[in-house]
Scaffold this motif. Sequence first.
Motif, PDB file in Angstrom:
ATOM      1  N   GLU A 124     166.502  33.384 125.537  1.00  0.00           N
ATOM      2  CA  GLU A 124     164.926  34.137 125.226  1.00  0.00           C
ATOM      3  C   GLU A 124     164.466  33.145 123.844  1.00  0.00           C
ATOM      4  OE1 GLU A 124     161.772  37.275 124.209  1.00  0.00           O
ATOM      5  OE2 GLU A 124     163.503  37.833 125.428  1.00  0.00           O
ATOM      6  N   PHE A 125     165.117  33.281 123.314  1.00  0.00           N
ATOM      7  CA  PHE A 125     165.283  32.461 121.425  1.00  0.00           C
ATOM      8  C   PHE A 125     165.016  31.488 122.002  1.00  0.00           C
ATOM      9  CE2 PHE A 125     167.088  30.495 118.350  1.00  0.00           C
ATOM     10  CZ  PHE A 125     166.303  31.076 116.911  1.00  0.00           C
ATOM     11  N   SER A 126     166.389  30.937 122.476  1.00  0.00           N
ATOM     12  CA  SER A 126     166.663  29.459 122.613  1.00  0.00           C
ATOM     13  C   SER A 126     166.094  28.443 123.467  1.00  0.00           C
ATOM     14  CB  SER A 126     167.849  29.429 123.513  1.00  0.00           C
ATOM     15  OG  SER A 126     169.239  29.920 122.227  1.00  0.00           O
ATOM     16  N   GLU A 127     164.900  29.190 124.859  1.00  0.00           N
ATOM     17  CA  GLU A 127     164.311  28.776 125.737  1.00  0.00           C
ATOM     18  C   GLU A 127     162.676  28.543 124.946  1.00  0.00           C
ATOM     19  OE1 GLU A 127     164.263  31.574 128.632  1.00  0.00           O
ATOM     20  OE2 GLU A 127     166.385  30.323 130.105  1.00  0.00           O
ATOM     21  N   ALA A 128     162.400  29.276 123.994  1.00  0.00           N
ATOM     22  CA  ALA A 128     161.259  29.951 123.501  1.00  0.00           C
ATOM     23  C   ALA A 128     161.283  28.315 122.314  1.00  0.00           C
ATOM     24  CB  ALA A 128     160.684  31.149 122.566  1.00  0.00           C
ATOM     25  N   LYS A 131     164.464  21.891 119.998  1.00  0.00           N
ATOM     26  CA  LYS A 131     165.463  21.797 121.254  1.00  0.00           C
ATOM     27  C   LYS A 131     166.997  22.536 120.608  1.00  0.00           C
ATOM     28  CE  LYS A 131     167.936  18.839 124.646  1.00  0.00           C
ATOM     29  NZ  LYS A 131     168.247  17.297 124.785  1.00  0.00           N
ATOM     30  N   VAL A 132     167.391  23.495 122.003  1.00  0.00           N
ATOM     31  CA  VAL A 132     168.780  23.734 121.122  1.00  0.00           C
ATOM     32  C   VAL A 132     169.322  23.631 122.779  1.00  0.00           C
ATOM     33  CG1 VAL A 132     170.000  26.293 121.823  1.00  0.00           C
ATOM     34  CG2 VAL A 132     167.062  26.460 120.582  1.00  0.00           C
ATOM     35  N   GLU A 133     170.525  23.225 122.168  1.00  0.00           N
ATOM     36  CA  GLU A 133     171.915  22.725 122.782  1.00  0.00           C
ATOM     37  C   GLU A 133     172.881  22.961 123.432  1.00  0.00           C
ATOM     38  OE1 GLU A 133     172.376  19.342 123.353  1.00  0.00           O
ATOM     39  OE2 GLU A 133     170.141  18.627 122.975  1.00  0.00           O
ATOM     40  N   GLY A 134     172.846  25.046 123.448  1.00  0.00           N
ATOM     41  CA  GLY A 134     173.122  25.492 123.505  1.00  0.00           C
ATOM     42  C   GLY A 134     173.870  27.263 122.443  1.00  0.00           C
ATOM     43  N   TYR A 135     174.312  28.203 122.850  1.00  0.00           N
ATOM     44  CA  TYR A 135     173.992  29.400 121.722  1.00  0.00           C
ATOM     45  C   TYR A 135     175.841  29.986 122.035  1.00  0.00           C
ATOM     46  CZ  TYR A 135     173.017  32.587 125.443  1.00  0.00           C
ATOM     47  OH  TYR A 135     173.029  33.539 126.624  1.00  0.00           O
ATOM     48  N   SER A 166     173.012  30.712 112.244  1.00  0.00           N
ATOM     49  CA  SER A 166     173.566  31.938 111.716  1.00  0.00           C
ATOM     50  C   SER A 166     172.082  33.230 112.281  1.00  0.00           C
ATOM     51  CB  SER A 166     173.755  31.814 111.066  1.00  0.00           C
ATOM     52  OG  SER A 166     173.660  33.676 110.975  1.00  0.00           O
ATOM     53  N   MET A 167     172.003  33.203 112.975  1.00  0.00           N
ATOM     54  CA  MET A 167     170.480  34.401 113.751  1.00  0.00           C
ATOM     55  C   MET A 167     170.566  35.503 112.670  1.00  0.00           C
ATOM     56  SD  MET A 167     169.406  33.063 116.622  1.00  0.00           S
ATOM     57  CE  MET A 167     167.471  34.576 117.360  1.00  0.00           C
ATOM     58  N   ARG A 168     172.048  35.855 111.895  1.00  0.00           N
ATOM     59  CA  ARG A 168     171.923  36.770 111.023  1.00  0.00           C
ATOM     60  C   ARG A 168     171.273  36.770 109.775  1.00  0.00           C
ATOM     61  NH1 ARG A 168     177.413  38.734 110.305  1.00  0.00           N
ATOM     62  NH2 ARG A 168     177.025  39.821 112.363  1.00  0.00           N
ATOM     63  N   TRP A 169     172.243  35.290 109.308  1.00  0.00           N
ATOM     64  CA  TRP A 169     170.909  34.405 108.272  1.00  0.00           C
ATOM     65  C   TRP A 169     169.248  34.283 108.332  1.00  0.00           C
ATOM     66  CZ3 TRP A 169     173.532  30.054 105.739  1.00  0.00           C
ATOM     67  CH2 TRP A 169     173.092  30.077 104.396  1.00  0.00           C
ATOM     68  N   VAL A 189     173.420  29.867 117.175  1.00  0.00           N
ATOM     69  CA  VAL A 189     172.550  28.744 117.767  1.00  0.00           C
ATOM     70  C   VAL A 189     172.932  27.035 117.795  1.00  0.00           C
ATOM     71  CG1 VAL A 189     170.443  28.421 119.156  1.00  0.00           C
ATOM     72  CG2 VAL A 189     170.738  30.498 118.470  1.00  0.00           C
ATOM     73  N   GLU A 190     173.055  26.441 118.097  1.00  0.00           N
ATOM     74  CA  GLU A 190     173.156  24.873 117.817  1.00  0.00           C
ATOM     75  C   GLU A 190     172.214  24.173 118.296  1.00  0.00           C
ATOM     76  OE1 GLU A 190     175.810  20.954 119.033  1.00  0.00           O
ATOM     77  OE2 GLU A 190     176.333  22.544 119.718  1.00  0.00           O
TER      78      GLU A 190
END
Length: 792
Positions: free
Chosen positions: A20-24, A31-35, A4-7, A166-167
């Motif tokens: 942008e957050f996921s790519e960085a 590794k980010v699978e998706g959001y 949770s981005m809020r958390w 974000v997963e």
Amino acid sequence: MNLSMRWLKEFVDIEMPPREFSEAMTMSGSKVEGYEIEAENTKNVVVGKVLSIEKHPDADKLVVCRIDIGEGEPVQIVTGAKNLTVGDYIPVAKDNSVLPNGVKIKKGKLRGVPSNGMLCSLSELGLTAHDFPYAIEDGIFVLGDDCDKTLGKDIREAIGLNDTKVEFEITSNRPDCFSVIGLAREAAATFNKELKLHKPVVKAGNGDCTGMLDVKIENPELCKIYSARIVKNVRVKPSPRWLRERLRAMGVRPINNIVDITNYVMLEYGQPMHAFDLRFIDEGKIRVRLAKNGEKITTLDGVERTLTDKNLVIADANKPVAIAGVMGGEYSGIMDDTTTIVFESATFKGSSVRITAKSQGMRTDASSRYEKGLDPNACLPALERACELVELLDAGDVMDGILMDKQYEEGNHTIKFEPEWTNKFLATNLSREEMIDILHKVECKVEGDTITVPTFRPDLECKADIAEEIARFYGYNVIDSTAISGGAQGKFTERQKFDKTISAAMLALGFNEIMTYSFISPKYYNKILMPENHPLRNSVVISNPLGEDTSIMRTTALPSMMEILSKNYNNRNSNVALFEIAREYIPTTPDELPIEKNVLVAGVYGDDADFFTLKGAVERVLEKTCVKNWDIYASENEFGYHPGRCAVLEINGKRLGVMGEIHPDAAKNYDIDTKVYCFTLDVDLMFENAQLEKTFIPLPKYPAVSRDLAVICDEDIPVLTLEKEIAKAAGKLLEEVKLFDVYQGKQIEAGKKSVAFNIVMRSAEATLTEEQINSVMKKSIEALASIGATLR
């Protein structure tokens, strides 16, 4: 792992688009699978207030409502809901609105009365009663005091349905990242932000729990620490909205405040927890021990499970009350009449939890974390955080004291700091200070030439791991590409080149390469008509097969080829030619590994396929691999092959392979209703006899002389035998002997055949004389006569 981005923002100040957050984060190693943005597609759904409710003039089950949505004139909406009263605040889908499930709402008429939108239920907003326990599931969602009731406000903001999830794909060597705090550490290091961690504070002061529970670890090799605190006067009720929102965003369903606290702490700290009802712990004893064979427990999912002495359990004086690290027992959970609970926080050996979870067919959020290895130093902070939340949510009265058994010695792992080696390893030119700055970001302490690794990072074991940390936060994309240093260059071995030559030759002949499994079913030997007492039936048996069809290691690759040919035939592929460089496993003794034999197996069927198609392919492969001086003989008793239409190849007295037409009964076993031709060659023997060294032979200076020779012989004498006799008699002057005719007919005696050869002779020293030519021919005729072949 969902985040949770809020958390996350509670620990790191991050304000940027999720992409942008996921790519960085991905570039820094997380590794980010998706959001996903909650209810992202929802449009024109706002907060409204019911001003009036009137009965529909033409429908008994409908009412007409006037709704204030903060836009001047109220809107009129017709609904069939029965739970509305004047003054309720509700979600209103206006004209041209879109709901989370993609449904579009437009104004219209219901039984002749205009309706300018729709009033929404929980399910229509993608929610359940777990998200808002006070709401009615089959009626309109009436907003409670925990919602923003500003008229006209976007419903997503009003009820907190606007978090971003974000997963992450977390690797098994990073158990610390199965938590919000772990990912917050990664985010802080990635974006060079301050990490704001909260130290739990528990007021307690509700009596001392010492003596209420006796905690003891009986198998210290499987449990490093077991800690507990007692909460009395438990008040079970729904959790506040902010906590429910965070659980929902992380993919966890809210239950009640006590259960939610254990899940919340597990997600925040990565430390699984459990809450026991103190009433069901016999004699006030907690024992962490191995179960007894046949001991039973009914788990929280209502299933009775039989345990073994390899399963670690949490037990009281008489019985198991939980399967350690996996799931609690049926009576260990929180009930409506629970008054006193025990919060448990412990660390169990990962392999033990994994074995237990697998043997019992259970995989839980707790077991998936424990089996990767958790930091024992996180147990007490997690326990304190749970008790802090109890006080914050007014869920009970926390008693003083911590009940604990600790079976490990605290200490941090150290690694030698070698900046020069790291720069050489990464091909970078970073200063010592730059490296230290990066290491400090991941909470590694550097003192002199020693790096002290935090206990929550068990993956940092050696200097290469330290180099990886430096590389990923320095930035893989800013490290210059360099050529591999050192003189060694990768290249194929002679054997690899040999195998590639075989593949290239087969592909050039029009065959397609396949890959099959080395483990097969024992029934395959019956399908290829292998005799019951054949030595190749002695196979290596797999101790833990997936099933009978994959229970042994093959001793012949022929059944695997036939299986693929069968699939192609039954899929109506009319012309097929396949090959594989396969491996066969020949057992030796029970204490030794089997002999692994590499073979070339090929199969073909179709309109133009016959024995000579196969023979031509064999000759071409042996020619391209420089395997010479091989012999071929007719064979009558090769299993799987048609008697009289099969040949065996030999080289230097060793069996090189077999080729021929598959026996019709074997083809029928594979549901193939056409002639099939296969061959198998021993690739290891081919390589052993290949003349890989290339020698230069100059172009001939002197002319060649050719003579034809026809003989009559018994029809069962192979042509190859005749060719060998000619070659032996002709000696060095023979350049080539080529068959050009075989005849059987009226002019030839029954049981005989006429065979004609073209014999090419040449000398490297001078032009051949008539005397030399006649001498070669005479010796050849005499040699043929010695085996019963007479001049025609």
